[in-house]
Design an enzyme around this catalytic site. Structure first.
Site, mmCIF file in Angstrom:
data_model
loop_
_atom_site.group_PDB
_atom_site.id
_atom_site.type_symbol
_atom_site.label_atom_id
_atom_site.label_comp_id
_atom_site.label_asym_id
_atom_site.label_seq_id
_atom_site.Cartn_x
_atom_site.Cartn_y
_atom_site.Cartn_z
ATOM 1 N N TYR A 48 0.870 -1.295 0.131
ATOM 2 C CA TYR A 48 -0.057 -0.097 0.012
ATOM 3 C C TYR A 48 0.910 1.252 -0.091
ATOM 4 O O TYR A 48 1.599 1.466 1.018
ATOM 5 C CB TYR A 48 -0.863 0.310 1.162
ATOM 6 C CG TYR A 48 -2.179 1.001 0.931
ATOM 7 C CD1 TYR A 48 -3.223 0.621 0.451
ATOM 8 C CD2 TYR A 48 -2.047 2.284 1.529
ATOM 9 C CE1 TYR A 48 -4.388 1.354 0.377
ATOM 10 C CE2 TYR A 48 -3.290 3.029 1.294
ATOM 11 C CZ TYR A 48 -4.305 2.563 0.867
ATOM 12 O OH TYR A 48 -5.167 3.469 0.678
ATOM 13 N N TYR B 8 -5.457 4.852 -7.959
ATOM 14 C CA TYR B 8 -5.757 4.605 -6.392
ATOM 15 C C TYR B 8 -6.917 4.071 -6.550
ATOM 16 O O TYR B 8 -8.015 4.721 -6.386
ATOM 17 C CB TYR B 8 -5.662 6.028 -5.945
ATOM 18 C CG TYR B 8 -6.028 6.058 -4.421
ATOM 19 C CD1 TYR B 8 -5.163 5.598 -3.491
ATOM 20 C CD2 TYR B 8 -7.056 6.662 -3.837
ATOM 21 C CE1 TYR B 8 -5.297 5.596 -2.095
ATOM 22 C CE2 TYR B 8 -7.196 6.744 -2.515
ATOM 23 C CZ TYR B 8 -6.249 6.293 -1.727
ATOM 24 O OH TYR B 8 -6.348 6.246 -0.400
#
Lengths: 390, 140
Positions: A287, A337
């Site tokens: 992440y 994203y």
């Protein structure tokens, strides 16, 4: 030690995704439906086979029952609307695995759909800031976006361990290089460290190229049992381990140290469930809402020792061909994203052996993580992750 | 550039009202557990050290140390148009380092900041109802 009861008992058997863009021109419902129908089709299933629906959102998407209705699902044995972004992402797939393995549901559809560029942006536009609850001690000071929290964590890491801006920049440069080979990626033009340093200062010490993209799009996955997976058309990607972890917030009882993340609590459980060690990971999808999050996770997940995350990410280890190929799709920094879900997509693609020019040869075991948990000052503390194997 | 857009202001609740009233009176009030005497921030109904309900509002020194800071260059809210670049910082109180407050920097520039430096609270009226707590380096 006996094998964990959940290890390899469920699998991701279908994936679907929309175009990733800056302006989808669609509602989050429309995005969800496209990704979900594609995932169901990819799995070789029918809508009537789906009896569980799971998603997560930060008030920026369409609820699971709306999507289930719109898809034409008439009975849901399991549903989940998890509040959160990166702190919730892979945990929804973990929840699906638990629902399937326990027998509560048979085939669970997991999706994330968001217009995080054209609609509500985490970076502070699209709706008024919260000023209630703990936000009353933050928003009035202009502490309004995750990047500020992470910038304060990065500064502490730099002061304590000598982590440099060049090292943060190396993360951005490496992932952009990977994205240059990915037709889905929004940012495909390679960058240099000079480009990184020349980019606009946003939240000092973090620059524009330390920040991920904000994008529109959706990803969806189908989770089913390992037994059923073997009868379906796609090569199963087994859920070997699912992990959750706490972080510390500014308001925890224990001393909050943003140079450490919740990943250090999660890693032993996650790897233990999967029966692997960090050395077994062939490809990692980490992440990367911000470059610093990769540095701190590399340490806390055990890929290097504490304080060595900076030198590690700048060593070439994260590149395709490096010792730990990381974010081969370009990550949130350069692909898109989709709040952790495009990392799952990238991992599945790698383990199916269908990643084209960015394929990690012989990839068998992949690690996917959500937000690191803490690692900044006043950030959601939870973290989550998956170990996947083919 | 002048702006008419107001900044976000805190929405006090039952837990926090004494804190904000204290700030309005120029006092930094922090809850203290009636049983184990732990300081607690932010305001909560129970002590998470010994799990005792209730908290005694206690005036603290308003002194602490700088944990970290960021200089915000990008405008996130029109209410801060006159402020960018502005510093958001985190200060750990001297009474208990686990009590960590955010604020803006006052009467100093970001260049003067060093992690661990001594800071003190500055009270600044933001509206007729609300006084915010900011921070400046302590100059003894």
């Amino acid at each position: 030690m006996p094998s964990h009861p959940l290890r390899d008992r469920t699998a991701i058997v279908g994936v679907g995704y929309t175009e990733f863009s800056k302006n989808s021109g669609k509602t989050t419902l429309g995005l969800a439906l496209e990704a979900c129908y594609k995932a169901i089709g990819d799995a070789g299933l029918e809508v009537t086979d789906i009896d569980g629906v799971a998603t997560y959102a930060v008030g920026d998407s369409t609820l699971s029952y709306v999507v289930a209705d719109a898809l034409g699902i008439e009975d849901t044995a399991y549903f989940l609307d998890h509040l959160g972004g990166g702190s919730a992402s892979q945990s929804t797939i973990a929840a699906a695995a638990m629902a399937v393995h326990s027998g509560v549901a048979t085939n669970v559809l997991c999706y994330r759909a968001l217009n995080s560029r054209s609609g509500f942006r985490m970076g502070g536009t699209g709706r008024e800031p919260r000023t209630a609850g703990d936000a009353q001690y933050q928003s009035p000071y202009g502490h309004l976006a995750p990047g500020q929290a992470v910038a304060m964590g990065a500064r502490m890491h730099m002061e304590r361990y000598g982590t440099t801006k060049d090292q943060l920049g190396a993360v951005a440069v490496t992932f952009r290089q990977h994205a240059s080979m990915n037709e889905r990626a929004l940012m495909r033009t390679p960058i240099t460290l000079d480009d990184y340093h020349a980019s606009r200062m946003i939240s000092d010490p973090l620059r524009l190229l330390d920040f991920c993209l904000e994008s529109d799009g959706a990803c969806a996955f189908i989770v089913t049992s390992a037994e059923r997976a073997r009868d379906l058309p796609q090569p199963p990607v087994y859920l070997s381990g699912v992990g959750y972890g706490p972080g510390r917030t500014l308001y925890s009882k224990a001393w909050m140290d943003p140079t450490e993340s919740g990943a250090r609590f999660m890693a032993p459980r996650l790897f233990g469930m999967a029966g692997v060690t960090p050395a077994d990971i062939d490809v990692a999808c980490i992440y990367d809402a911000f470059t610093y999050m990769v540095v701190v996770q590399m340490e806390d997940l055990g890929f290097c020792s504490k304080g060595e995350g900076g030198p590690f990410v700048a060593s070439g280890a994260l590149a395709l061909g490096g010792s730990l190929p990381t974010n081969p799709h370009g990550g949130h920094l350069s692909e898109a994203y989709i709040h952790g879900y495009n990392h799952v997509l990238a991992a599945v693609e790698q383990l199916r052996g269908r990643a084209g020019p960015r394929q990690v040869e012989g990839a068998e075991v992949a690690l996917v993580t959500g937000a690191p948990g803490g690692a900044g000052i006043a950030l959601p503390p939870q973290c989550n992750g998956l170990v996947l194997r083919r | 550039m002048a702006t008419n857009v107001s900044r976000p202001l805190p929405l006090p609740d039952i837990d926090s009202r004494p804190f904000w009233q204290g700030a309005k009176d120029g006092k930094l009030l922090i809850q203290r557990c009636p049983s184990c005497r732990s300081f607690r921030w932010p305001p909560r109904d129970f002590c998470n050290v010994c799990y005792t309900p209730g908290g005694d509002w206690t005036q603290v020194s308003g002194q602490g140390v700088l944990l970290s800071w960021t200089v915000q260059h990008h405008l996130l809210h029109p209410g801060f148009a006159d402020e960018v670049p502005y510093v958001v910082l985190a200060v750990a109180l001297d009474e208990d380092r686990r009590c960590q407050l955010l604020g803006n920097l006052r009467r100093a520039t970001a260049e003067e900041l060093q992690a661990g430096m001594a800071m003190e609270a500055v009270f600044e009226e933001a509206s007729p109802e609300i006084t915010l707590v900011h921070w400046r380096p302590r100059r003894d």
